[in-house]
Design a protein around this motif. Structure first.
Motif, PDB file in Angstrom:
ATOM      1  N   SER A  29      48.075  42.156  40.477  1.00 37.75           N
ATOM      2  CA  SER A  29      48.728  42.440  41.756  1.00 37.75           C
ATOM      3  C   SER A  29      47.387  42.872  42.943  1.00 37.75           C
ATOM      4  N   GLN A  30      46.405  43.325  42.600  1.00 35.16           N
ATOM      5  CA  GLN A  30      45.330  43.342  43.465  1.00 35.16           C
ATOM      6  C   GLN A  30      44.830  42.035  43.974  1.00 35.16           C
ATOM      7  N   THR A  90      36.778  43.411  44.263  1.00 33.29           N
ATOM      8  CA  THR A  90      36.651  42.219  45.521  1.00 33.29           C
ATOM      9  C   THR A  90      35.289  41.662  45.788  1.00 33.29           C
ATOM     10  N   THR A  97      39.604  44.938  34.561  1.00 32.58           N
ATOM     11  CA  THR A  97      39.470  45.238  35.782  1.00 32.58           C
ATOM     12  C   THR A  97      39.320  44.357  36.914  1.00 32.58           C
ATOM     13  N   SER A 117      48.266  45.199  36.983  1.00 31.07           N
ATOM     14  CA  SER A 117      47.639  46.142  38.125  1.00 31.07           C
ATOM     15  C   SER A 117      46.504  45.157  38.693  1.00 31.07           C
ATOM     16  N   ALA A 118      45.891  44.453  37.911  1.00 35.88           N
ATOM     17  CA  ALA A 118      44.684  43.488  38.297  1.00 35.88           C
ATOM     18  C   ALA A 118      45.116  42.366  38.973  1.00 35.88           C
ATOM     19  N   ALA A 170      39.176  37.704  44.106  1.00 38.18           N
ATOM     20  CA  ALA A 170      39.356  38.489  43.122  1.00 38.18           C
ATOM     21  C   ALA A 170      38.316  38.287  41.996  1.00 38.18           C
ATOM     22  N   ALA A 222      47.432  40.527  46.210  1.00 34.50           N
ATOM     23  CA  ALA A 222      47.172  41.087  47.632  1.00 34.50           C
ATOM     24  C   ALA A 222      46.046  40.382  48.497  1.00 34.50           C
ATOM     25  N   MET A 223      44.727  39.984  47.572  1.00 33.92           N
ATOM     26  CA  MET A 223      43.762  39.476  48.455  1.00 33.92           C
ATOM     27  C   MET A 223      44.283  37.968  48.848  1.00 33.92           C
TER      28      MET A 223
END
Length: 421
Positions: free
Chosen positions: A22-23, A69, A66, A19-20, A45, A26-27
């Motif tokens: 993938s974020q 941004t 966790t 999850s972390a 990130a 995305a950035m």
């Protein structure tokens, strides 16, 4: 029980990893997608560990990870020259102030200086209106109120002559009663060019009287355009320098302009008393004695229509007219923040102020903490594609590794279930 809890914790921790990552990916994706976006600022990130309960020597409680941004708003992009005279870039701190309406709109801030003139004459970028200070023709700010920059505030130019400066030598070898002639250009209040002939009559040793003919059209000397009144007596010192004028200061008036312009009062700048500038009286050495003119210039401006707009270094908005005149009409200020990375990002390169960013401080270019504005330049995206590809690979590897952990935990659960069945 301890085995089940350990495996459950491992699975829970492993699930937070993808999850972390993938974020983070995305950035990276956003940063790469905006590698050619004017004045784009990257996002990074920032990973932090999660702890559920304190771990002991004989027992470990997994928590996971966790991600948050971090907006790199204060990054400086490279500046590149463009062919658009209304493009702007900032080297250093600060943001352009824009509004979503020409008046009464919501204020935002941007580093994207790709401004163009819309059909109403305003400088805009994606519907945002650039804000600035009104100036006089020399670029001095005349109002601290921010208004939308409208290039049509001075669509035409034209102003009356208020002062004419003389630099000439009257012949000391002229006889009393001799006359010499010069002429002075003048503009009426509507910007019409005219000429007034000046007759200099020697009235005594070191003394002259100037009389002024009625103005005539600069393009047709046979057409009288007004009525001139006033004369000036001039005396010189024995060394040929100016001694005095009467009246002082020397002035003349023009009334009844045929163009319909308002009456004019013109001050004659004849030089410094005792100085060698302006008017002098020295022997001409010519037969007959003649006046020597270095220059006779008048302020004022001929009528002209606006032909182009440009923005110079320092944020001065200049209007150039068909008569060749260029005057300043606005000055672009910058807004600085104590923590620009705390601004709230919006689409189209806009930012909103926040409590975390601090209150905006409005300053001129290169003043205080504000950076320098450059005209006909734009700021490039701050994206470093090499760095982003490296971050992408790191996120991909971490994602895959976390997926392997999930697979391993799943197999261990299957083994455990088979052993107790």
């Amino acid at each position: 029980r301890d085995i089940v809890m350990g495996l459950s914790g491992a699975l829970s921790s492993a699930i937070t990893g993808p999850s972390a990552q993938s974020q983070a990916l995305a950035m990276v994706s956003d940063n790469i997608a905006n590698s050619n976006t004017t004045a784009y600022k990257t996002n990074s990130a920032m990973f932090d560990d999660l702890v559920t309960t304190a771990a002991g020597a004989s027992e470990y409680s997994s928590g996971g990870v966790t991600v948050a941004t971090r907006a790199n708003v204060s990054q400086q992009g490279l500046l590149t020259t463009t062919s658009n005279a209304t493009d702007l870039a900032i080297q250093g701190a600060g943001f352009f102030i824009v509004s979503d309406a020409a008046s009464g709109g919501t204020t935002s801030y941007t580093r994207n200086g790709a401004f163009t003139i819309n059909n109403a004459g305003y400088l805009t970028n994606n519907g945002s209106y650039l804000m600035g200070w009104r100036t006089d023709a020399s670029g001095n700010v005349i109002s601290s109120a921010l208004t939308a920059v409208n290039t049509q505030v001075a669509a035409v130019s034209g102003s009356a002559t208020s002062e004419t400066t003389f630099a000439a030598n009257l012949p000391a070898d002229a006889a009393v009663g001799d006359t010499v002639n010069t002429s002075m250009p003048v503009y009426d209040g509507l910007g019409t060019a005219n000429t007034i002939q000046v007759t200099w009559t020697k009235t005594a040793a070191n003394a002259w009287t100037a009389t002024f003919a009625n103005p005539v059209s600069a393009s047709d000397s046979s057409t009288t355009t007004g009525t001139t009144s006033g004369s000036v007596d001039v005396t010189f010192n024995s060394d040929g320098t100016l001694a005095s004028t009467n009246p002082s200061p020397a002035t003349i008036s023009v009334t009844g302009w045929s163009s319909g312009a308002a009456d004019s009062t013109i001050t004659l700048n004849l030089g410094t008393v005792g100085g060698t500038d302006g008017l002098t009286q020295l022997a001409s050495g010519e037969t007959p004695p003649a006046v020597s003119v270095t220059g006779i210039t008048s302020d004022g401006m001929a009528f002209g229509k606006i032909s182009s707009i440009s923005i110079g270094t320092g944020g001065i908005v200049n209007a150039t007219y068909s008569n060749g005149q260029t005057i300043a009409i606005y000055k672009i200020p910058l807004a600085t923040f104590s923590n620009p990375d705390g601004l709230a990002a919006q689409s189209n390169g806009l930012y909103q102020d926040t409590a975390d960013a601090g209150s905006p401080v409005i300053q001129a270019s290169s003043t205080g903490a504000a950076g320098k504005i450059f005209g006909s330049e734009l700021e490039n995206s701050a994206t470093n594609t090499n760095q982003e590809f490296s971050s992408m690979m790191a996120a991909q590897q971490a994602y895959s590794a976390n997926a392997q952990v999930i697979t391993a935990v799943n197999k261990m659960f299957d083994t455990l279930i088979s052993a107790v069945s």
